[in-house]
Design a protein around this motif. Sequence first.
Motif, PDB file in Angstrom:
ATOM      1  N   MET A  92      37.858   9.303 -33.639  1.00  0.00           N
ATOM      2  CA  MET A  92      37.694  10.311 -34.696  1.00  0.00           C
ATOM      3  C   MET A  92      36.598  11.324 -34.391  1.00  0.00           C
ATOM      4  O   MET A  92      36.553  12.383 -34.995  1.00  0.00           O
ATOM      5  CB  MET A  92      37.395   9.610 -36.027  1.00  0.00           C
ATOM      6  CG  MET A  92      38.546   8.767 -36.555  1.00  0.00           C
ATOM      7  SD  MET A  92      38.201   8.024 -38.176  1.00  0.00           S
ATOM      8  CE  MET A  92      36.834   6.935 -37.780  1.00  0.00           C
ATOM      9  N   GLY A  93      35.692  10.989 -33.462  1.00  0.00           N
ATOM     10  CA  GLY A  93      34.631  11.901 -33.091  1.00  0.00           C
ATOM     11  C   GLY A  93      33.315  11.668 -33.796  1.00  0.00           C
ATOM     12  O   GLY A  93      32.341  12.367 -33.524  1.00  0.00           O
ATOM     13  N   SER A  94      33.238  10.668 -34.690  1.00  0.00           N
ATOM     14  CA  SER A  94      31.959  10.371 -35.335  1.00  0.00           C
ATOM     15  C   SER A  94      31.005   9.696 -34.349  1.00  0.00           C
ATOM     16  O   SER A  94      29.789   9.757 -34.486  1.00  0.00           O
ATOM     17  CB  SER A  94      32.163   9.483 -36.561  1.00  0.00           C
ATOM     18  OG  SER A  94      32.829   8.283 -36.222  1.00  0.00           O
ATOM     19  N   ILE A  95      31.574   9.034 -33.344  1.00  0.00           N
ATOM     20  CA  ILE A  95      30.847   8.548 -32.180  1.00  0.00           C
ATOM     21  C   ILE A  95      31.491   9.266 -31.004  1.00  0.00           C
ATOM     22  O   ILE A  95      32.713   9.319 -30.907  1.00  0.00           O
ATOM     23  CB  ILE A  95      30.977   7.015 -32.018  1.00  0.00           C
ATOM     24  CG1 ILE A  95      30.415   6.299 -33.243  1.00  0.00           C
ATOM     25  CG2 ILE A  95      30.274   6.537 -30.753  1.00  0.00           C
ATOM     26  CD1 ILE A  95      30.722   4.806 -33.282  1.00  0.00           C
ATOM     27  N   GLN A  96      30.688   9.823 -30.119  1.00  0.00           N
ATOM     28  CA  GLN A  96      31.282  10.643 -29.071  1.00  0.00           C
ATOM     29  C   GLN A  96      31.621   9.864 -27.796  1.00  0.00           C
ATOM     30  O   GLN A  96      32.577  10.196 -27.098  1.00  0.00           O
ATOM     31  CB  GLN A  96      30.346  11.818 -28.716  1.00  0.00           C
ATOM     32  CG  GLN A  96      30.250  12.866 -29.808  1.00  0.00           C
ATOM     33  CD  GLN A  96      29.436  12.366 -30.990  1.00  0.00           C
ATOM     34  OE1 GLN A  96      28.314  11.894 -30.849  1.00  0.00           O
ATOM     35  NE2 GLN A  96      30.006  12.472 -32.186  1.00  0.00           N
ATOM     36  N   MET A  97      30.840   8.828 -27.485  1.00  0.00           N
ATOM     37  CA  MET A  97      31.064   8.018 -26.291  1.00  0.00           C
ATOM     38  C   MET A  97      30.887   6.545 -26.622  1.00  0.00           C
ATOM     39  O   MET A  97      30.204   6.187 -27.585  1.00  0.00           O
ATOM     40  CB  MET A  97      30.075   8.386 -25.168  1.00  0.00           C
ATOM     41  CG  MET A  97      30.315   9.700 -24.487  1.00  0.00           C
ATOM     42  SD  MET A  97      29.087   9.972 -23.149  1.00  0.00           S
ATOM     43  CE  MET A  97      29.557   8.674 -21.970  1.00  0.00           C
TER      44      MET A  97
END
Length: 329
Positions: A81-86
């Motif tokens: 979802m992009g709330s954590i990037q990696m």
Amino acid sequence: MLHRTIFGAMTSAFVALAMTGAAVSAELRYAHVGAEGDIQTIYAAEAAKGIAAATSGGVTVTVYPASQLGGVAEMVDGVRMGSIQMGHHDFASLARLVPEVAVFNAPFIYQDGEHALKATDPATSPALQAINEKLVAQGVRIIGRIYRGDRQISSNFPVKSPADLAGKPFRAVPLELWVSMVKGFGAIPTPVEVAELPTALMTGVVVGQENPLTMIASNNLNEVQSHIAMTGHMRAVLAVFVNEEIWQDLTGEQRTAITKVLDDEARKSLKMAQEGEAKLVEQLKGRGMTIITEADGLDRAAFREKVGTQIARDFPNFTPLIEQIQAVK
């Protein structure tokens, strides 16, 4: 100058004029479940430093270890979802998105650590490249890997063959591949998150588990386990993955720099694992654990046969992929 700051579930951007043209800066949250001292934790910390240096500070990475941002499922969902990037974890943690990616964690498929790194190189592995295309469609891309060392069985009694685990509750990583493997061990798969593992072992919810020696030592499992069987059933390779939209927001030069850093750190992780195993065996012996090898009667062939049969039964579509992986030179 295009400036993109990424934090939490929010992404904002603003544009300012600059005589030198467009440049991108990004702040990335990197999550994993590893404990202090584990190879994967060292890898993430060093990768963060290397990425900042290689991009001249254009990309900065803040690492959140030890499940600070949630367990495996929360981490994978966060990256998607992009709330954590990696993030990083076993390849099989992404199987909810693309089931066949779990093949890279299949037991007994790699010749050695070097072969494992070659077969999981996102830039050159045909099998991984094909699977990565499917992952990208789900919003996630594998951009690196970590070698943690061979996974071994720990227990509170001697284990020399699958018969010794028959009918006993044994911790399985909460992923289908691990459940299948533990069935092959002859045990009853019992999912337990890594943060809850010491307590589950202490209270008898499970009588054993399997992990690299680095994890066993760094989590002090010697306090709740007495024996280690050196089955080496998995070459523990973890996937490093990123949110695809965030990845495409970076410049080509930044992506190239990041992948080089991750590849360099992968090779360092392999060396660290290889050099560290013998020392860890002695360290864990010193903490009172009994180490069981083939010289002590450990029947690795029986584990290989029974686990292989179980995996082939539960994952018949893995067979051609395993052949492709084993063919990597």
